[in-house]
Write a protein that holds these residues in place. Structure first.
Motif, PDB file in Angstrom:
ATOM      1  N   VAL A  85       0.872  -1.170   0.000  1.00  0.00           N
ATOM      2  CA  VAL A  85       0.000   0.000   0.000  1.00  0.00           C
ATOM      3  C   VAL A  85       0.911   1.223   0.000  1.00  0.00           C
ATOM      4  CG1 VAL A  85      -1.765   1.309   1.231  1.00  0.00           C
ATOM      5  CG2 VAL A  85      -1.891  -1.190   1.137  1.00  0.00           C
ATOM      6  N   VAL A  86       0.679   2.132  -0.941  1.00  0.00           N
ATOM      7  CA  VAL A  86       1.580   3.254  -1.189  1.00  0.00           C
ATOM      8  C   VAL A  86       1.026   4.532  -0.572  1.00  0.00           C
ATOM      9  CG1 VAL A  86       2.867   4.517  -2.954  1.00  0.00           C
ATOM     10  CG2 VAL A  86       2.105   2.172  -3.404  1.00  0.00           C
ATOM     11  N   TYR A  87       1.911   5.297   0.065  1.00  0.00           N
ATOM     12  CA  TYR A  87       1.580   6.625   0.586  1.00  0.00           C
ATOM     13  C   TYR A  87       2.568   7.608  -0.035  1.00  0.00           C
ATOM     14  CZ  TYR A  87      -1.064   3.834   3.890  1.00  0.00           C
ATOM     15  OH  TYR A  87      -1.943   2.931   4.448  1.00  0.00           O
ATOM     16  N   ARG A  88       2.048   8.496  -0.902  1.00  0.00           N
ATOM     17  CA  ARG A  88       2.902   9.393  -1.680  1.00  0.00           C
ATOM     18  C   ARG A  88       2.810  10.824  -1.160  1.00  0.00           C
ATOM     19  NH1 ARG A  88       2.101   8.799  -7.972  1.00  0.00           N
ATOM     20  NH2 ARG A  88       4.115   9.873  -7.873  1.00  0.00           N
ATOM     21  N   PRO A  89       3.951  11.494  -1.039  1.00  0.00           N
ATOM     22  CA  PRO A  89       3.931  12.892  -0.611  1.00  0.00           C
ATOM     23  C   PRO A  89       3.533  13.818  -1.749  1.00  0.00           C
ATOM     24  CG  PRO A  89       6.179  12.178  -0.989  1.00  0.00           C
ATOM     25  CD  PRO A  89       5.314  10.972  -1.207  1.00  0.00           C
ATOM     26  N   ALA A  90       3.067  14.993  -1.392  1.00  0.00           N
ATOM     27  CA  ALA A  90       2.730  15.989  -2.413  1.00  0.00           C
ATOM     28  C   ALA A  90       3.973  16.420  -3.171  1.00  0.00           C
ATOM     29  CB  ALA A  90       2.067  17.195  -1.755  1.00  0.00           C
ATOM     30  N   ARG A  91       5.111  16.465  -2.455  1.00  0.00           N
ATOM     31  CA  ARG A  91       6.383  16.833  -3.079  1.00  0.00           C
ATOM     32  C   ARG A  91       7.402  15.742  -2.768  1.00  0.00           C
ATOM     33  NH1 ARG A  91       4.274  21.494  -0.901  1.00  0.00           N
ATOM     34  NH2 ARG A  91       3.875  23.224  -2.345  1.00  0.00           N
ATOM     35  N   PRO A  92       7.479  14.698  -3.579  1.00  0.00           N
ATOM     36  CA  PRO A  92       8.414  13.604  -3.310  1.00  0.00           C
ATOM     37  C   PRO A  92       9.858  14.099  -3.340  1.00  0.00           C
ATOM     38  CG  PRO A  92       6.814  12.997  -5.008  1.00  0.00           C
ATOM     39  CD  PRO A  92       6.679  14.470  -4.796  1.00  0.00           C
ATOM     40  N   ASN A  93      10.650  13.639  -2.369  1.00  0.00           N
ATOM     41  CA  ASN A  93      12.060  14.029  -2.366  1.00  0.00           C
ATOM     42  C   ASN A  93      12.955  13.018  -3.078  1.00  0.00           C
ATOM     43  OD1 ASN A  93      12.468  11.884  -0.601  1.00  0.00           O
ATOM     44  ND2 ASN A  93      12.789  13.153   1.204  1.00  0.00           N
ATOM     45  N   GLY A  94      12.332  12.015  -3.691  1.00  0.00           N
ATOM     46  CA  GLY A  94      13.081  11.026  -4.456  1.00  0.00           C
ATOM     47  C   GLY A  94      13.450   9.783  -3.686  1.00  0.00           C
ATOM     48  N   SER A  95      13.247   9.788  -2.362  1.00  0.00           N
ATOM     49  CA  SER A  95      13.588   8.616  -1.563  1.00  0.00           C
ATOM     50  C   SER A  95      12.327   7.845  -1.176  1.00  0.00           C
ATOM     51  CB  SER A  95      14.364   9.011  -0.313  1.00  0.00           C
ATOM     52  OG  SER A  95      13.555   9.762   0.564  1.00  0.00           O
ATOM     53  N   ALA A  96      12.500   6.577  -0.884  1.00  0.00           N
ATOM     54  CA  ALA A  96      11.373   5.719  -0.520  1.00  0.00           C
ATOM     55  C   ALA A  96      11.803   4.743   0.554  1.00  0.00           C
ATOM     56  CB  ALA A  96      10.850   4.961  -1.730  1.00  0.00           C
ATOM     57  N   LEU A 117       2.669   6.550  10.357  1.00  0.00           N
ATOM     58  CA  LEU A 117       3.953   7.105   9.934  1.00  0.00           C
ATOM     59  C   LEU A 117       3.796   8.222   8.910  1.00  0.00           C
ATOM     60  CD1 LEU A 117       5.799   3.711   9.293  1.00  0.00           C
ATOM     61  CD2 LEU A 117       5.967   5.119  11.352  1.00  0.00           C
ATOM     62  N   VAL A 118       2.611   8.324   8.309  1.00  0.00           N
ATOM     63  CA  VAL A 118       2.434   9.231   7.172  1.00  0.00           C
ATOM     64  C   VAL A 118       2.696  10.693   7.516  1.00  0.00           C
ATOM     65  CG1 VAL A 118       0.739  10.101   5.501  1.00  0.00           C
ATOM     66  CG2 VAL A 118       0.955   7.630   5.916  1.00  0.00           C
ATOM     67  N   PRO A 119       2.164  11.237   8.611  1.00  0.00           N
ATOM     68  CA  PRO A 119       2.416  12.668   8.874  1.00  0.00           C
ATOM     69  C   PRO A 119       3.895  13.020   8.940  1.00  0.00           C
ATOM     70  CG  PRO A 119       0.619  11.874  10.237  1.00  0.00           C
ATOM     71  CD  PRO A 119       1.216  10.664   9.585  1.00  0.00           C
ATOM     72  N   ALA A 120       4.692  12.236   9.662  1.00  0.00           N
ATOM     73  CA  ALA A 120       6.109  12.571   9.826  1.00  0.00           C
ATOM     74  C   ALA A 120       6.921  12.261   8.581  1.00  0.00           C
ATOM     75  CB  ALA A 120       6.687  11.825  11.028  1.00  0.00           C
ATOM     76  N   PHE A 121       6.754  11.065   8.024  1.00  0.00           N
ATOM     77  CA  PHE A 121       7.645  10.625   6.949  1.00  0.00           C
ATOM     78  C   PHE A 121       7.181  11.070   5.566  1.00  0.00           C
ATOM     79  CE2 PHE A 121       9.064   7.966  10.381  1.00  0.00           C
ATOM     80  CZ  PHE A 121      10.416   7.801  10.142  1.00  0.00           C
ATOM     81  N   VAL A 122       5.884  11.079   5.334  1.00  0.00           N
ATOM     82  CA  VAL A 122       5.368  11.423   4.001  1.00  0.00           C
ATOM     83  C   VAL A 122       5.084  12.917   3.911  1.00  0.00           C
ATOM     84  CG1 VAL A 122       3.559  10.965   2.301  1.00  0.00           C
ATOM     85  CG2 VAL A 122       4.420   9.111   3.738  1.00  0.00           C
ATOM     86  N   GLN A 124       5.657  15.504   6.016  1.00  0.00           N
ATOM     87  CA  GLN A 124       6.742  16.412   6.400  1.00  0.00           C
ATOM     88  C   GLN A 124       8.072  16.032   5.767  1.00  0.00           C
ATOM     89  OE1 GLN A 124       6.888  17.008  10.708  1.00  0.00           O
ATOM     90  NE2 GLN A 124       4.687  16.632  10.849  1.00  0.00           N
ATOM     91  N   GLY A 125       8.364  14.745   5.715  1.00  0.00           N
ATOM     92  CA  GLY A 125       9.675  14.305   5.231  1.00  0.00           C
ATOM     93  C   GLY A 125       9.798  14.147   3.736  1.00  0.00           C
ATOM     94  N   GLY A 126       8.670  14.058   3.020  1.00  0.00           N
ATOM     95  CA  GLY A 126       8.719  13.899   1.573  1.00  0.00           C
ATOM     96  C   GLY A 126       9.109  12.512   1.103  1.00  0.00           C
ATOM     97  N   VAL A 127       9.085  11.525   2.019  1.00  0.00           N
ATOM     98  CA  VAL A 127       9.458  10.150   1.682  1.00  0.00           C
ATOM     99  C   VAL A 127       8.223   9.386   1.206  1.00  0.00           C
ATOM    100  CG1 VAL A 127      10.455   7.997   2.569  1.00  0.00           C
ATOM    101  CG2 VAL A 127      11.281  10.215   3.421  1.00  0.00           C
ATOM    102  N   THR A 128       8.365   8.614   0.151  1.00  0.00           N
ATOM    103  CA  THR A 128       7.283   7.745  -0.305  1.00  0.00           C
ATOM    104  C   THR A 128       7.351   6.437   0.466  1.00  0.00           C
ATOM    105  OG1 THR A 128       7.407   8.733  -2.512  1.00  0.00           O
ATOM    106  CG2 THR A 128       6.218   6.641  -2.305  1.00  0.00           C
ATOM    107  N   LEU A 129       6.244   6.049   1.089  1.00  0.00           N
ATOM    108  CA  LEU A 129       6.202   4.815   1.872  1.00  0.00           C
ATOM    109  C   LEU A 129       5.449   3.730   1.123  1.00  0.00           C
ATOM    110  CD1 LEU A 129       5.430   6.049   5.517  1.00  0.00           C
ATOM    111  CD2 LEU A 129       7.654   5.704   4.431  1.00  0.00           C
ATOM    112  N   PHE A 130       6.001   2.536   1.155  1.00  0.00           N
ATOM    113  CA  PHE A 130       5.360   1.344   0.593  1.00  0.00           C
ATOM    114  C   PHE A 130       5.232   0.348   1.747  1.00  0.00           C
ATOM    115  CE2 PHE A 130       7.542   3.459  -2.826  1.00  0.00           C
ATOM    116  CZ  PHE A 130       6.748   3.294  -3.949  1.00  0.00           C
ATOM    117  N   VAL A 131       4.020   0.195   2.272  1.00  0.00           N
ATOM    118  CA  VAL A 131       3.813  -0.649   3.453  1.00  0.00           C
ATOM    119  C   VAL A 131       3.439  -2.056   2.995  1.00  0.00           C
ATOM    120  CG1 VAL A 131       2.622  -0.906   5.643  1.00  0.00           C
ATOM    121  CG2 VAL A 131       3.099   1.385   4.753  1.00  0.00           C
TER     122      VAL A 131
END
Length: 332
Positions: A85-96, A117-122, A124-131
């Motif tokens: 399940v993917v959580y994508r930031p509005a402004r991806p910083n290129g890391s996942a 984890l989404v508020p901090a990592f996605v 604010q942090g711009g990281v794309t998460l794949f859970v």
């Protein structure tokens, strides 16, 4: 005349107990998971081609344990067709980060070590998460099913890097508790042949560029989390099997840079798990950073009571990740 009154009284006391109230709060919520084909769900293998699985995929058994809609606490425990399940930031910083939640190899928690984890990592942090929803040992003779799912997940993420605006050399893994064991297995066994390669995706590297292990299960010997060990290795594993799955004994020179977090008062997974892994990483010359906190217990994720210093770990992790991505990628 007293006996008819006694039974209702005992039932009331039972229902009032914390355990009974907890069980009463649990309820199936399968509709909360993305359906196949949804844009935020990625199936790891083509339908019917999951290695070692036969027959139709099992229906997801998703259970909600929380009564507070603002703090969901779901878990899933029947997975035969693993997916992300993917959580994508509005402004991806290129890391996942491939996120591997825990659950003692019995279940997979979806919120405390997933959506929370989404508020901090996605955001604010711009990281794309794949859970990752990975296969559990129950009912399987293949102890490597979870590692196969993690390897495939890393390859699927790299294969779709352009689609998700990612740098394929900035894809890491973050695991919690027993999910930390899966993440450590991936860190040390990313090139171990645990499933038959079947397409171009499987030609890609499964090595994480960084690994973040949060209160991880590491040892299968004297410091083992007994529930995880029993479910994965059986009730009486011999010393050879214990060593094979004790991650401090599997560290290698090309294990990825690793970030460790643990609380000293963790009574579920002993802090010694992180300590022995840190020592093994140092011996192998692997870049590592460890943060031990006096309080926090186990399973805190990012839902941490105010005032505890362990609440700093997401910020520390987000500072650490880019510092490690300056190192050359090693995907030979």
């Amino acid at each position: 005349m007293r006996r008819p009154l006694l039974l209702p009284l005992l039932m009331l006391l039972l229902l009032a107990s914390p355990l009974a109230l907890t069980r009463a709060a649990e309820r199936p919520v399968p509709a909360t998971e993305p359906v196949a084909g949804a844009p935020d769900r990625i199936d790891l293998w083509p339908q019917g081609q999951v290695p070692g699985e036969t027959g139709p995929a099992s229906a997801p058994n998703v259970i909600e344990r929380s009564t507070d809609p603002a703090l969901p606490d779901r878990y899933i425990d029947t997975i035969s067709a693993p997916y992300l399940v993917v959580y994508r930031p509005a402004r991806p910083n290129g890391s996942a980060l491939l996120v591997v939640p825990g659950g003692g190899y019995q279940r997979i928690v979806l919120d405390k070590e997933g959506t929370a984890l989404v508020p901090a990592f996605v955001a604010q942090g711009g990281v794309t998460l794949f859970v990752l929803r990975y296969r559990l040992p129950a009912g399987r003779s293949d102890r490597q099913a979870a590692l196969a799912d993690a390897q495939r997940a890393m390859r699927v993420i790299r294969a779709g890097a352009a689609r998700w605006q990612l740098d394929p050399a900035r894809i890491g893994v973050m695991g919690f508790s027993a999910g930390g064991h899966v993440a450590a297995r991936l860190s040390n066994g990313f090139d171990t042949p645990v499933y038959p390669h079947r397409d171009a995706t499987d030609a890609l590297s499964a090595r994480p560029d960084v690994a973040l292990l949060i209160y991880p299960v590491i040892d299968m010997g004297s410091h083992a989390h007994t529930g995880s060990r029993t479910r994965l290795l059986g009730p009486h594993p011999d010393s050879t099997l214990q060593q094979q799955f004790s991650m401090q004994d599997q560290v290698r020179a090309d294990t990825p840079p690793t970030f460790l977090v643990h609380a000293q008062d963790d009574t579920v997974v002993s802090v010694h798990n992180s300590l022995v892994y840190y020592q093994a990483l140092l011996r192998a010359g692997v870049s590592t950073e460890m943060h031990l906190f006096p309080q926090g217990g186990h399973g805190f994720g990012v839902r941490i009571p105010p005032g505890l210093t362990v609440a700093q770990w997401p910020e520390l992790a987000l500072r650490w990740i880019p510092s490690r991505h300056t190192e050359p990628a090693r995907h030979e």
